[in-house]
Design a protein around this motif. Sequence first.
Motif, PDB file in Angstrom:
ATOM      1  N   LEU A  21      -5.009  10.582   1.417  1.00 45.58           N
ATOM      2  CA  LEU A  21      -4.623  11.101   1.799  1.00 45.58           C
ATOM      3  C   LEU A  21      -5.404  10.196   3.188  1.00 45.58           C
ATOM      4  CD1 LEU A  21      -3.228  14.571   1.558  1.00 45.58           C
ATOM      5  CD2 LEU A  21      -2.180  12.626   1.714  1.00 45.58           C
ATOM      6  N   GLU A  22      -6.729  10.313   3.094  1.00 45.39           N
ATOM      7  CA  GLU A  22      -7.760  10.043   4.136  1.00 45.39           C
ATOM      8  C   GLU A  22      -7.615   8.507   4.277  1.00 45.39           C
ATOM      9  OE1 GLU A  22     -11.196  11.713   3.076  1.00 45.39           O
ATOM     10  OE2 GLU A  22     -11.294  13.542   3.992  1.00 45.39           O
ATOM     11  N   ARG A  23      -7.712   8.398   3.079  1.00 46.08           N
ATOM     12  CA  ARG A  23      -7.319   6.393   3.318  1.00 46.08           C
ATOM     13  C   ARG A  23      -5.932   5.955   4.249  1.00 46.08           C
ATOM     14  NH1 ARG A  23      -9.437   5.511  -1.569  1.00 46.08           N
ATOM     15  NH2 ARG A  23      -7.044   5.592  -2.168  1.00 46.08           N
ATOM     16  N   ALA A  24      -4.508   6.615   3.298  1.00 52.48           N
ATOM     17  CA  ALA A  24      -3.400   6.000   3.982  1.00 52.48           C
ATOM     18  C   ALA A  24      -3.515   6.653   5.698  1.00 52.48           C
ATOM     19  CB  ALA A  24      -2.045   6.489   2.856  1.00 52.48           C
TER      20      ALA A  24
ATOM     21  N   TYR B  84       3.924   2.728   7.069  1.00 53.57           N
ATOM     22  CA  TYR B  84       5.331   3.743   7.057  1.00 53.57           C
ATOM     23  C   TYR B  84       4.679   5.100   6.021  1.00 53.57           C
ATOM     24  CZ  TYR B  84       7.699  -0.809   7.452  1.00 53.57           C
ATOM     25  OH  TYR B  84       8.149  -2.084   8.028  1.00 53.57           O
ATOM     26  N   HIS B  85       4.377   4.913   5.757  1.00 52.18           N
ATOM     27  CA  HIS B  85       3.326   6.649   5.380  1.00 52.18           C
ATOM     28  C   HIS B  85       2.259   7.453   5.980  1.00 52.18           C
ATOM     29  CE1 HIS B  85       0.283   3.009   2.890  1.00 52.18           C
ATOM     30  NE2 HIS B  85      -0.069   4.002   3.439  1.00 52.18           N
ATOM     31  N   ARG B  86       1.720   6.597   6.626  1.00 54.51           N
ATOM     32  CA  ARG B  86       0.681   7.229   7.516  1.00 54.51           C
ATOM     33  C   ARG B  86       0.750   8.618   8.327  1.00 54.51           C
ATOM     34  NH1 ARG B  86      -0.059   4.250  12.113  1.00 54.51           N
ATOM     35  NH2 ARG B  86      -0.351   2.727  11.684  1.00 54.51           N
ATOM     36  N   GLN B  87       1.967   8.377   8.887  1.00 52.41           N
ATOM     37  CA  GLN B  87       2.699   9.785   9.543  1.00 52.41           C
ATOM     38  C   GLN B  87       2.132  11.179   8.635  1.00 52.41           C
ATOM     39  OE1 GLN B  87       5.405   9.416  12.362  1.00 52.41           O
ATOM     40  NE2 GLN B  87       6.374  12.094  12.015  1.00 52.41           N
ATOM     41  N   PHE B  88       3.284  10.273   7.374  1.00 51.31           N
ATOM     42  CA  PHE B  88       2.864  11.851   6.133  1.00 51.31           C
ATOM     43  C   PHE B  88       2.036  11.807   5.685  1.00 51.31           C
ATOM     44  CE2 PHE B  88       3.138  12.364   1.377  1.00 51.31           C
ATOM     45  CZ  PHE B  88       3.592  13.421   1.584  1.00 51.31           C
ATOM     46  N   ALA B  89       0.614  11.033   5.419  1.00 53.03           N
ATOM     47  CA  ALA B  89      -0.340  11.303   5.056  1.00 53.03           C
ATOM     48  C   ALA B  89      -1.168  12.223   6.321  1.00 53.03           C
ATOM     49  CB  ALA B  89      -1.231  10.690   4.806  1.00 53.03           C
TER      50      ALA B  89
ATOM     51  N   GLU C 283       0.478  -0.586   0.141  1.00 49.32           N
ATOM     52  CA  GLU C 283      -0.097  -0.318   0.054  1.00 49.32           C
ATOM     53  C   GLU C 283       1.074   0.923  -0.028  1.00 49.32           C
ATOM     54  OE1 GLU C 283      -3.113   0.081   2.358  1.00 49.32           O
ATOM     55  OE2 GLU C 283      -4.441  -1.762   2.046  1.00 49.32           O
ATOM     56  N   GLN C 284       1.996   1.286   1.063  1.00 48.23           N
ATOM     57  CA  GLN C 284       3.231   2.099   0.496  1.00 48.23           C
ATOM     58  C   GLN C 284       3.168   2.884  -0.853  1.00 48.23           C
ATOM     59  OE1 GLN C 284       6.846   1.915   2.429  1.00 48.23           O
ATOM     60  NE2 GLN C 284       6.853   4.080   1.938  1.00 48.23           N
ATOM     61  N   GLU C 285       3.483   1.042  -1.477  1.00 45.52           N
ATOM     62  CA  GLU C 285       4.106   1.933  -2.877  1.00 45.52           C
ATOM     63  C   GLU C 285       2.550   2.251  -3.645  1.00 45.52           C
ATOM     64  OE1 GLU C 285       5.555  -0.747  -6.984  1.00 45.52           O
ATOM     65  OE2 GLU C 285       5.211  -1.715  -5.347  1.00 45.52           O
ATOM     66  N   ASP C 286       1.433   2.039  -3.734  1.00 49.35           N
ATOM     67  CA  ASP C 286       0.229   2.316  -4.286  1.00 49.35           C
ATOM     68  C   ASP C 286       0.601   3.755  -4.064  1.00 49.35           C
ATOM     69  OD1 ASP C 286      -0.339  -0.205  -5.500  1.00 49.35           O
ATOM     70  OD2 ASP C 286      -1.683  -0.918  -3.770  1.00 49.35           O
ATOM     71  N   PHE C 287       0.168   3.655  -2.463  1.00 47.48           N
ATOM     72  CA  PHE C 287      -0.183   5.704  -1.984  1.00 47.48           C
ATOM     73  C   PHE C 287       0.674   6.382  -2.621  1.00 47.48           C
ATOM     74  CE2 PHE C 287       1.703   9.102   1.161  1.00 47.48           C
ATOM     75  CZ  PHE C 287       0.563   9.598   0.797  1.00 47.48           C
ATOM     76  N   GLY C 288       2.028   6.042  -2.592  1.00 54.45           N
ATOM     77  CA  GLY C 288       3.229   7.262  -3.626  1.00 54.45           C
ATOM     78  C   GLY C 288       3.348   7.330  -4.914  1.00 54.45           C
ATOM     79  N   SER C 289       2.397   6.343  -5.763  1.00 54.12           N
ATOM     80  CA  SER C 289       2.647   6.257  -6.790  1.00 54.12           C
ATOM     81  C   SER C 289       1.597   6.844  -7.640  1.00 54.12           C
ATOM     82  CB  SER C 289       2.017   4.701  -7.583  1.00 54.12           C
ATOM     83  OG  SER C 289       3.545   4.219  -8.444  1.00 54.12           O
ATOM     84  N   ALA C 290       0.199   7.075  -6.555  1.00 53.82           N
ATOM     85  CA  ALA C 290      -1.069   7.769  -6.763  1.00 53.82           C
ATOM     86  C   ALA C 290      -0.255   9.439  -6.635  1.00 53.82           C
ATOM     87  CB  ALA C 290      -2.340   8.052  -5.318  1.00 53.82           C
ATOM     88  N   GLY C 291       0.470   9.414  -5.349  1.00 47.86           N
ATOM     89  CA  GLY C 291       1.037  10.966  -5.487  1.00 47.86           C
ATOM     90  C   GLY C 291       1.867  11.467  -6.173  1.00 47.86           C
TER      91      GLY C 291
END
Length: 301
Positions: free
Chosen positions: A194-197, A206-211, A148-156
């Motif tokens: 961001l809300e999902r993450a 690994y990406h919750r705090q950033f979101a 999910e971290q990779e998916d989040f980063g790619s979407a961003g």
Amino acid sequence: AWWWAGASANGRHRAWPSHSLAVPACSATAGASTRHTPTSRTRWKRCRVAPDYHVEIDGHWYSTPYRLIRELVDVRIADKTVEIFHKGQRVASHRHAAEAQTMLGERYDGIVCSDRWAAYDYLDPTRRQICWAHLLRDFTAHSEGMGEQEDFGSAGLAVAHDLFEAWQQFQQDGDRAALQTRIALLQAKLRAELERASRKSTKTKYHRQFARNLLKRWPALWTFTHTDGVEPTNNHAERGLRGAVIYRKLSLGTQSERGERSLERLLSASITCRLRKQSLFAYLTQVITAHARGDPIPALR
């Protein structure tokens, strides 16, 4: 880190350190120390780098190279700087958080374009513009993760690339309404990601705090869409600072308080004159002449 500032030719506020600060037009502000005197208060702390490649010092978070995630680092905390070392090598250097408020003041009424450094959080998010060039690097780091971290980063990354395309189009046609329409679609996409993450889950570790960080500063992501003179990045300031950074690296800093004050003011005057298309030589001639006569030192105008 150097602290110095200048004003652009149109009189708008520009910011000039590594994280960028805005100051009133026509000013040349003294910089903070780059040397460590024997009287400086210094302490060390050993930290483990968090999953978002930051370390926590006195309630503030400071970035490291993302390759150091979960590594132990040593942090040198001085009066005005925070330096991070890994295996004896300095890997990052930051200004102390208190310096931002000292420089800008408690009630700064301009707009500060900067990265996500926590020292700026005392400012109203509507008076900030978070640099999308920095966010692009953040999303890139997350896209190199897994699951999910990779998916989040790619979407961003997709949102960031579309945002820069929209800005480039605005630079060509000046149609702010069209810019806002395009950005509104990107806002909806990013908000959902961001809300999902931001939900607590082992998959978002690994990406919750950033979101959550971006949601907290949400208005500061979009100031450029409605405020004239504000850009989505602080690249202008970064470029202005580059000469001073190179000079500091080659000269190894200053050796006295007097030299420190002289150099920072000369650098401030130099970049301000360049931005305002004035002659630095002519201005310095006026300064020296006024000093010799006992007259007030002329301001940069």
